[in-house]
Motif scaffolding. Sequence first.
Motif, PDB file in Angstrom:
ATOM      1  N   GLU A  63      55.995  75.726  44.062  1.00 49.42           N
ATOM      2  CA  GLU A  63      55.769  74.661  43.076  1.00 49.42           C
ATOM      3  C   GLU A  63      56.810  73.558  43.129  1.00 49.42           C
ATOM      4  OE1 GLU A  63      55.186  76.120  39.118  1.00 49.42           O
ATOM      5  OE2 GLU A  63      53.896  77.739  39.814  1.00 49.42           O
ATOM      6  N   ASN A  64      58.014  73.867  43.511  1.00 50.23           N
ATOM      7  CA  ASN A  64      59.110  72.901  43.451  1.00 50.23           C
ATOM      8  C   ASN A  64      59.076  71.878  44.584  1.00 50.23           C
ATOM      9  OD1 ASN A  64      59.546  75.134  41.867  1.00 50.23           O
ATOM     10  ND2 ASN A  64      61.749  75.135  42.147  1.00 50.23           N
ATOM     11  N   VAL A  65      58.187  72.015  45.539  1.00 46.98           N
ATOM     12  CA  VAL A  65      58.118  71.085  46.662  1.00 46.98           C
ATOM     13  C   VAL A  65      57.496  69.779  46.167  1.00 46.98           C
ATOM     14  CG1 VAL A  65      57.083  70.659  48.925  1.00 46.98           C
ATOM     15  CG2 VAL A  65      57.973  72.926  48.368  1.00 46.98           C
ATOM     16  N   SER A  66      58.244  68.680  46.325  1.00 49.27           N
ATOM     17  CA  SER A  66      57.745  67.385  45.851  1.00 49.27           C
ATOM     18  C   SER A  66      57.083  66.560  46.955  1.00 49.27           C
ATOM     19  CB  SER A  66      58.888  66.583  45.224  1.00 49.27           C
ATOM     20  OG  SER A  66      59.917  66.376  46.176  1.00 49.27           O
ATOM     21  N   LEU A  67      57.259  66.957  48.196  1.00 52.19           N
ATOM     22  CA  LEU A  67      56.634  66.259  49.319  1.00 52.19           C
ATOM     23  C   LEU A  67      55.117  66.360  49.222  1.00 52.19           C
ATOM     24  CD1 LEU A  67      56.771  64.925  52.193  1.00 52.19           C
ATOM     25  CD2 LEU A  67      56.781  67.260  53.110  1.00 52.19           C
ATOM     26  N   TYR A 114      52.419  78.515  59.239  1.00 49.63           N
ATOM     27  CA  TYR A 114      53.495  79.436  58.851  1.00 49.63           C
ATOM     28  C   TYR A 114      54.862  78.761  59.044  1.00 49.63           C
ATOM     29  CZ  TYR A 114      56.046  83.817  58.308  1.00 49.63           C
ATOM     30  OH  TYR A 114      56.900  84.795  57.864  1.00 49.63           O
ATOM     31  N   ARG A 115      55.036  78.094  60.171  1.00 53.57           N
ATOM     32  CA  ARG A 115      56.298  77.366  60.432  1.00 53.57           C
ATOM     33  C   ARG A 115      56.536  76.284  59.382  1.00 53.57           C
ATOM     34  NH1 ARG A 115      58.127  77.136  66.166  1.00 53.57           N
ATOM     35  NH2 ARG A 115      56.948  78.701  67.297  1.00 53.57           N
ATOM     36  N   LEU A 116      55.490  75.524  59.081  1.00 50.73           N
ATOM     37  CA  LEU A 116      55.621  74.465  58.083  1.00 50.73           C
ATOM     38  C   LEU A 116      55.971  75.034  56.718  1.00 50.73           C
ATOM     39  CD1 LEU A 116      52.629  72.146  59.087  1.00 50.73           C
ATOM     40  CD2 LEU A 116      55.086  71.730  59.465  1.00 50.73           C
ATOM     41  N   LEU A 117      55.344  76.152  56.350  1.00 53.08           N
ATOM     42  CA  LEU A 117      55.656  76.779  55.060  1.00 53.08           C
ATOM     43  C   LEU A 117      57.100  77.244  54.985  1.00 53.08           C
ATOM     44  CD1 LEU A 117      52.366  78.789  54.541  1.00 53.08           C
ATOM     45  CD2 LEU A 117      53.177  76.902  53.120  1.00 53.08           C
ATOM     46  N   GLN A 118      57.609  77.796  56.081  1.00 48.32           N
ATOM     47  CA  GLN A 118      59.002  78.241  56.094  1.00 48.32           C
ATOM     48  C   GLN A 118      59.932  77.046  55.918  1.00 48.32           C
ATOM     49  OE1 GLN A 118      59.245  81.534  55.769  1.00 48.32           O
ATOM     50  NE2 GLN A 118      57.048  81.370  56.055  1.00 48.32           N
ATOM     51  N   GLN A 119      59.624  75.922  56.563  1.00 54.25           N
ATOM     52  CA  GLN A 119      60.440  74.719  56.408  1.00 54.25           C
ATOM     53  C   GLN A 119      60.332  74.158  54.986  1.00 54.25           C
ATOM     54  OE1 GLN A 119      59.518  71.808  59.404  1.00 54.25           O
ATOM     55  NE2 GLN A 119      60.050  73.169  61.083  1.00 54.25           N
ATOM     56  N   LEU A 120      59.127  74.206  54.425  1.00 53.88           N
ATOM     57  CA  LEU A 120      58.949  73.693  53.042  1.00 53.88           C
ATOM     58  C   LEU A 120      59.734  74.529  52.040  1.00 53.88           C
ATOM     59  CD1 LEU A 120      55.139  72.877  53.177  1.00 53.88           C
ATOM     60  CD2 LEU A 120      57.016  71.232  52.884  1.00 53.88           C
ATOM     61  N   ARG A 121      59.838  75.823  52.274  1.00 54.69           N
ATOM     62  CA  ARG A 121      60.619  76.678  51.368  1.00 54.69           C
ATOM     63  C   ARG A 121      62.099  76.303  51.403  1.00 54.69           C
ATOM     64  NH1 ARG A 121      56.907  81.260  52.906  1.00 54.69           N
ATOM     65  NH2 ARG A 121      55.656  81.495  51.031  1.00 54.69           N
ATOM     66  N   GLN A 122      62.566  75.805  52.525  1.00 56.21           N
ATOM     67  CA  GLN A 122      63.959  75.382  52.639  1.00 56.21           C
ATOM     68  C   GLN A 122      64.222  74.086  51.876  1.00 56.21           C
ATOM     69  OE1 GLN A 122      64.938  75.270  56.810  1.00 56.21           O
ATOM     70  NE2 GLN A 122      64.491  77.439  57.080  1.00 56.21           N
ATOM     71  N   LEU A 123      63.174  73.313  51.594  1.00 55.26           N
ATOM     72  CA  LEU A 123      63.326  72.070  50.844  1.00 55.26           C
ATOM     73  C   LEU A 123      63.570  72.310  49.365  1.00 55.26           C
ATOM     74  CD1 LEU A 123      60.419  69.914  52.351  1.00 55.26           C
ATOM     75  CD2 LEU A 123      62.848  69.809  52.919  1.00 55.26           C
ATOM     76  N   VAL A 124      63.178  73.489  48.893  1.00 59.45           N
ATOM     77  CA  VAL A 124      63.272  73.792  47.446  1.00 59.45           C
ATOM     78  C   VAL A 124      64.702  74.044  47.056  1.00 59.45           C
ATOM     79  CG1 VAL A 124      62.522  75.339  45.629  1.00 59.45           C
ATOM     80  CG2 VAL A 124      60.955  74.739  47.464  1.00 59.45           C
TER      81      VAL A 124
END
Length: 185
Positions: free
Chosen positions: A70-74, A175-185
């Motif tokens: 939820e915290n991903v603003s992109l 899956y790769r994109l999701l792992q990177q998005l989790r790092q943005l939080v």
Amino acid sequence: METLHTFTGSTQDEIWQKVAYDMASQKELLSYSALVQLNDTQIYFDTDLDLGGGFEGGISSTNFMAPVPENVSLRFSLHEQGWMDEVGKFFGMEDVELGYPDIDEAFIIKTNQPDTLKQLLSDPTVHQLLLNHKSCELKLHDDADDSGHETVLTFSKDEAILNIAELREIYDMLYRLLQQLRQLV
């Protein structure tokens, strides 16, 4: 109603062996829906092939969807650039340039965070897979249904992809994109 096949395992190899076996065991693979869960990452996919009949031409599609923290603003949207988009750009339609000439030329790109999206698409594997599927639409957007509101990452293509290797490549990209998005939080 389409049956949702669910697959879990400790590795992608283990899971995709199960998916391949299950898909191969289907009598007619005209539509297939699955949930692939590895650790805490869930990715849904479905393929649909309607051959039509008589004067109908038929339709086909492949769709992947994954919930995003939820915290991903992109937010972003990429879709194939066609001649109508060229006309639209002439009249001021948004098309962000990320600095990857092949990606910028192949897709119309909309985003609220160009630098973050550029970083997200810098992975050579992701970059190449997008170029291999230029007719796809890749989006990170808000979605609402009966169960509520969520942010989702989606990949869609007007083609029924039934090849396990291709499905797995798309899954791996998401899956790769999701792992990177989790790092943005």
